[in-house]
Write an enzyme that holds these catalytic residues in place. Structure first.
Site, mmCIF file in Angstrom:
data_model
loop_
_atom_site.group_PDB
_atom_site.id
_atom_site.type_symbol
_atom_site.label_atom_id
_atom_site.label_comp_id
_atom_site.label_asym_id
_atom_site.label_seq_id
_atom_site.Cartn_x
_atom_site.Cartn_y
_atom_site.Cartn_z
ATOM 1 N N GLY A 221 -34.209 -54.146 18.674
ATOM 2 C CA GLY A 221 -33.863 -52.727 18.721
ATOM 3 C C GLY A 221 -32.796 -52.367 17.711
ATOM 4 N N GLY B 204 -31.322 -54.894 22.033
ATOM 5 C CA GLY B 204 -31.209 -56.298 21.629
ATOM 6 C C GLY B 204 -31.382 -56.422 20.121
ATOM 7 C CD GLN C 194 -41.985 -71.155 24.778
ATOM 8 O OE1 GLN C 194 -40.985 -70.584 24.371
ATOM 9 N NE2 GLN C 194 -42.816 -71.777 23.967
ATOM 10 C CG PHE D 112 -35.813 -76.140 16.840
ATOM 11 C CD1 PHE D 112 -34.516 -76.619 16.863
ATOM 12 C CD2 PHE D 112 -36.139 -75.061 17.654
ATOM 13 C CE1 PHE D 112 -33.555 -76.025 17.679
ATOM 14 C CE2 PHE D 112 -35.186 -74.459 18.467
ATOM 15 C CZ PHE D 112 -33.900 -74.942 18.489
ATOM 16 C CG LEU E 285 -33.074 -66.031 17.806
ATOM 17 C CD1 LEU E 285 -31.886 -66.912 17.451
ATOM 18 C CD2 LEU E 285 -32.608 -64.786 18.544
ATOM 19 C CG HIS F 279 -37.009 -74.025 27.234
ATOM 20 N ND1 HIS F 279 -36.403 -75.253 27.323
ATOM 21 C CD2 HIS F 279 -36.746 -73.570 25.988
ATOM 22 C CE1 HIS F 279 -35.792 -75.515 26.168
ATOM 23 N NE2 HIS F 279 -35.992 -74.517 25.340
ATOM 24 N NE ARG G 44 -38.791 -73.956 22.898
ATOM 25 C CZ ARG G 44 -38.070 -72.880 22.604
ATOM 26 N NH1 ARG G 44 -38.489 -71.680 22.961
ATOM 27 N NH2 ARG G 44 -36.931 -73.010 21.949
ATOM 28 C CG LEU H 248 -32.189 -72.174 26.830
ATOM 29 C CD1 LEU H 248 -33.573 -72.754 27.055
ATOM 30 C CD2 LEU H 248 -32.236 -71.093 25.759
ATOM 31 C CG HIS I 298 -37.428 -69.943 27.281
ATOM 32 N ND1 HIS I 298 -36.111 -69.619 27.481
ATOM 33 C CD2 HIS I 298 -37.584 -70.107 25.944
ATOM 34 C CE1 HIS I 298 -35.491 -69.580 26.299
ATOM 35 N NE2 HIS I 298 -36.363 -69.859 25.359
ATOM 36 C CD GLU J 270 -37.688 -76.752 20.796
ATOM 37 O OE1 GLU J 270 -38.179 -76.045 21.691
ATOM 38 O OE2 GLU J 270 -38.171 -76.826 19.667
ATOM 39 N NE ARG K 296 -40.386 -67.799 21.685
ATOM 40 C CZ ARG K 296 -39.268 -68.519 21.605
ATOM 41 N NH1 ARG K 296 -38.918 -69.095 20.459
ATOM 42 N NH2 ARG K 296 -38.503 -68.702 22.666
#
Lengths: 570, 253
Positions: A22, A19, A238, A125, A390, A240, A284, A250, A349, A253, A384
């Site tokens: 990595g 991902g 978490q 956000f 990200l 969501h 959240r 998902l 989430h 947000e 979080r």
């Protein structure tokens, strides 16, 4: 008796997981001169990073009209959002590095959305004092991972796709590599390394209602646990607030960041009763609890959901900023958000907890590193903020790769452990494939999923959790003698499912134990029997270590060197 | 309802197996396959990951049209319109009872590995052949107008699922043809103002394995689950080459 495994592949640095974390780590290690390889159970582009929607936070300060943003403001929001459980040195490092990380991705080709002057656009956000979330429409993860994969292709990084890592090889107090199953051939392979990174993402699929891809089964946490490496803050899961009713896909947000509102069955914008200032853009944990409370108290829609209404945004804004959300609502619920509200409910989430590591991504085991969602460094603490995951992947992925390259220069290979382990793992897999004692993995998994969501969900109590732990322990035991119907060696996905269940059930236990022990409410961990934060007893990280089959729970201090404790109001 | 699923390893001829699955509102083809794997036959092989049409794992041939299993509603595959012909695609007609069963087979133009899993190597070989990475210019944050972003998004939305590759009649015949996804990716860099080698890239596709191999069947755009239009990119690139040739010949004269 299968033939003994005598071959070993050698790489200075091996990254488990393809991902964002990595791939970023592999690029960094490669850039620093290390011979690096990525091992992933799927093609890297199928990793769950691809599903991230809303954006990535960085105090670029592109919204001049809104005042002056700074990395300190970003860090403060993150610390407050974490309910003061994040380590402030790690948070400071991440927020300071954020603008560089975003601009680097831009210069590598990510197509970020732009403002009127052509700068990277930033939107509001949850839990953030400034509009600092950079985005590529509502497909930010997709755009970032395609860019990083492109860079990995350019750099010629070796990627072993569709390899399932079975266990870590250890010798002389160091991680010496690992053993993996090549899913296509069914062969077990030994990999020898000087440094190994766990970048395997989260464990969302332990829960029945999750936004996560099917592949998110906590494999990295399970590998660490088996190797005697502590897991940190596993009770912080978490939920969501807005996942699509029925499928738990998902709904970003960003939908609320752009102006979407939440309404209950009587048409009330109920967030005014829970976070009168921030409303839908509270963090959240707060919004998820508010929605669940509305549903539990009978103000939800029939079936148990509430409405996320985007109609005020209008067609143009929805098409420009939220095209992916619109597509998801149309494809999976038959609803066009331009003309009708989206039915949503909270769902698992993100995993705030993970493999314990220091601010340099080093774990307690020399030669073993952790970063991204698989790790707990900790930058998210008890909750979080959207847009920070990200960011974490890029910042700590890079740091982990650099540190692995640096440490590898002084380390040497030792193949013995990986070879011996490969032979024992080969026998273990043969046993699972050949046993007549066929357990139906899906039935065990469904029971674990249900137990975790109902007993370790948004609202928790001692009574329910203790019952849940008993069930989870029983399932973990059953998982040890699991069997499959598919006896084939090649492409045996039933075998992979069984191994994933073993990982999920063994990672579930630390979640249960940590949650039961924490007799307070903080961030995502909400106890109806202990509804207040208790800094005197629990301003601490939970660590769970498994040694000789026994779990040990200890606590460690939180680093608060900059922002003092406050009550959390929004 | 019934699924009729192609089974077999790489060298085998397909045999078909019928599975009975429950009809639940909102169920997708992926849900149905997972139901089979969990409850009836754990030897059935198929790839999947996100179940939300973003990871590109679950491309397969459903009622003889290449689609993502996770994005395809089970009930919709019983309707006659689910059997739109994909023009010129060389797969046989018939063989299943439309309206009573859903036919699920591996993607064409790629070799089968097991059941519904195909070897993506040729697809990614084409992808890698076009140098799919930005060749950087100096500068930290490049400014870019939003309309340029919008144009880029038409191609960057690609999830590399190979559904287009498997629907393309040229890919079915010409092993060296780069195919729709790789050409769309190549075009995406040509129109990216940040790229340092845009004319070199235009030239890279200037052959019968590139822009000139396409015959505009437009199957790629028709089957793309993300609304990407490789045919449009190819037409634009051809136009660029023609205009460049005109410009050069004008300079010469």
């Amino acid at each position: 008796m299968p033939a003994a495994i005598t071959d070993t592949r050698h790489h200075d640095a091996i990254v488990i997981g393809g991902g964002l974390t990595g791939l970023r780590a592999a690029l960094a290690a490669n850039g620093a001169g290390a011979d690096v390889a990525v091992i992933s159970k799927v093609h890297p582009l199928r990793s769950h990073s691809v599903a991230a929607q809303g954006g990535i936070n960085a105090s670029l300060n592109n919204n001049k009209g809104e005042g002056e943003d700074s990395w300190e403001a970003h860090a403060y929001d993150t610390v407050k959002g974490s309910d003061y459980l994040a380590d402030q040195d790690a948070v400071s490092f991440m927020c300071q590095d954020a603008p560089r990380a975003v601009l680097e991705m831009e210069s590598w080709g990510t197509t970020f959305s732009r403002d009127d002057e052509g700068r990277i656009a930033q939107r509001p956000f949850g839990g953030a004092g400034f509009p600092r979330t950079c985005y590529a429409a509502d497909r930010t993860g997709h755009n970032l991972i395609h860019t990083l994969y492109e860079k990995a292709v350019q750099a010629g990084i070796e990627i072993f796709e569709e390899r399932f890592v079975l266990s870590l090889a250890m010798e002389g107090g160091r991680c010496r590599g690992l053993v993996a199953l090549d899913i296509a051939s069914g062969e077990v392979e030994a990999f020898s390394s000087k440094s190994t990174l766990l970048a395997t993402g989260g464990y969302g699929r332990i829960f029945s209602r999750s936004t996560n891809a099917y592949i998110n089964t906590g494999d990295g946490a399970a590998l660490a646990l088996k190797a005697g490496v502590p897991l940190r803050d596993m009770e912080f899961v978490q939920f969501h607030p807005t996942t699509l009713f029925g499928t738990s896909i998902l709904i970003s947000e960003a939908a609320r960041g752009e102006g979407g509102v939440l309404t209950n069955a009587v048409g009330e914008r109920f967030m005014s009763r829970y976070a009168s200032k921030a409303m839908e853009l509270a963090p959240r944990d707060i919004v998820a609890r508010a929605i669940q409370r509305e549903i539990d108290e009978g103000r939800g829609q029939e079936g148990g959901y509430i409405n996320l209404d985007l109609r005020e945004l209008g067609r143009e804004k929805i098409m420009e900023r939220l095209p992916g959300i619109r597509q998801i609502a149309m494809d999976f619920a038959g609803i066009d958000p331009i003309s009708a509200p989206i039915p949503v409910q909270p769902g698992q989430h993100y995993s705030m907890g993970g493999v314990a590591c220091d601010v340099n991504c080093r774990t307690a085991l020399a030669g073993l590193y952790a970063a991204g969602e698989a790790a707990c460094v900790s930058v998210h603490g008890a909750n979080r903020l959207g847009g920070n995951s990200l960011l974490e992947t890029l910042v700590f992925g890079k740091l982990a790769g650099e540190n692995m390259a640096m440490d590898s220069a002084a380390a040497s290979f030792d193949d013995g452990a990986a070879k011996a382990l490969a032979n024992s793992e080969q026998l273990r897999l043969k046993e699972i494939r050949s046993t007549q004692n066929r357990t139906q993995t899906s039935k065990l998994r469904e029971e674990l999923n249900r137990t975790m969501f109902t007993d370790f969900g948004i609202f928790r109590t001692a009574l329910r959790m203790k019952g849940g732990l008993a069930i989870a322990s029983n399932l973990a035991n059953k998982g040890e003698s699991i069997g499959v119907g598919d006896k084939a060696k090649e492409y045996n996905q039933a075998l992979i499912g069984a191994l994933e269940f073993q990982n999920m059930s063994c990672v579930a236990l630390p979640i249960c134990m940590s949650a039961i022990a924490r007799e307070e409410s903080r961030g995502s961990h909400y106890r109806t029997d202990y509804p207040k934060r208790d800094d005197l007893r629990f301003l601490k990280h939970t660590h769970i270590t498994k040694r000789a089959g026994e779990h040990a729970l200890t606590y460690a201090d939180v680093l608060l060197d900059r922002w003092p404790l406050e009550e959390r109001r929004y | 309802m019934k699924l009729k699923v192609a089974r077999g390893y790489s060298k085998d001829a397909s045999s078909y197996q019928i599975y009975e699955v429950p009809e639940k509102p909102g169920s997708t083809i992926l849900d149905a396959l997972l139901y089979v794997h969990d409850n009836q036959d754990d030897t059935l092989g198929f790839r999947y990951s996100c179940r939300g049409a973003v990871c590109g794992s679950c491309g397969m041939l459903i009622n003889r049209v290449p689609r993502l299993a996770c994005r395809t509603q089970l009930a919709s595959m019983l309707l006659p319109e689910s059997r739109h012909l994909v023009p010129s695609i060389s797969i046989p007609e018939g063989g299943f009872e439309l309206g009573r069963e859903v036919l699920i087979e591996p993607l064409p133009n790629l070799e089968r590995q097991k059941d519904l899993m195909v070897d993506m190597t040729p697809f990614f070989k084409a992808y890698k052949a076009i140098s799919p990475f930005l060749l950087e210019k100096e500068g930290s944050e490049h400014f870019m107008p939003q309309p340029t972003v919008r144009e880029l998004e038409r191609y960057t939305n690609c999830v590399l699922c190979a559904v287009c590759f498997s629907s393309c009649p040229i890919n079915g015949k010409e092993l060296d043809y780069l195919g729709p996804a790789a050409l769309a990716k190549l075009y995406r860099f040509i129109i990216d103002p940040r790229d340092a080698q845009r004319s070199m890239r235009l030239e890279k596709g200037n052959s019968t394995t590139g822009w000139w191999g396409c015959q505009f069947h437009a199957n790629c755009a028709y089957v793309c689950p993300k609304g990407v239009t490789p045919n449009y990119a190819i037409a634009k690139a051809r136009k660029m080459i023609r205009e460049r040739t005109v410009a050069i010949s004008k300079e010469d004269s």
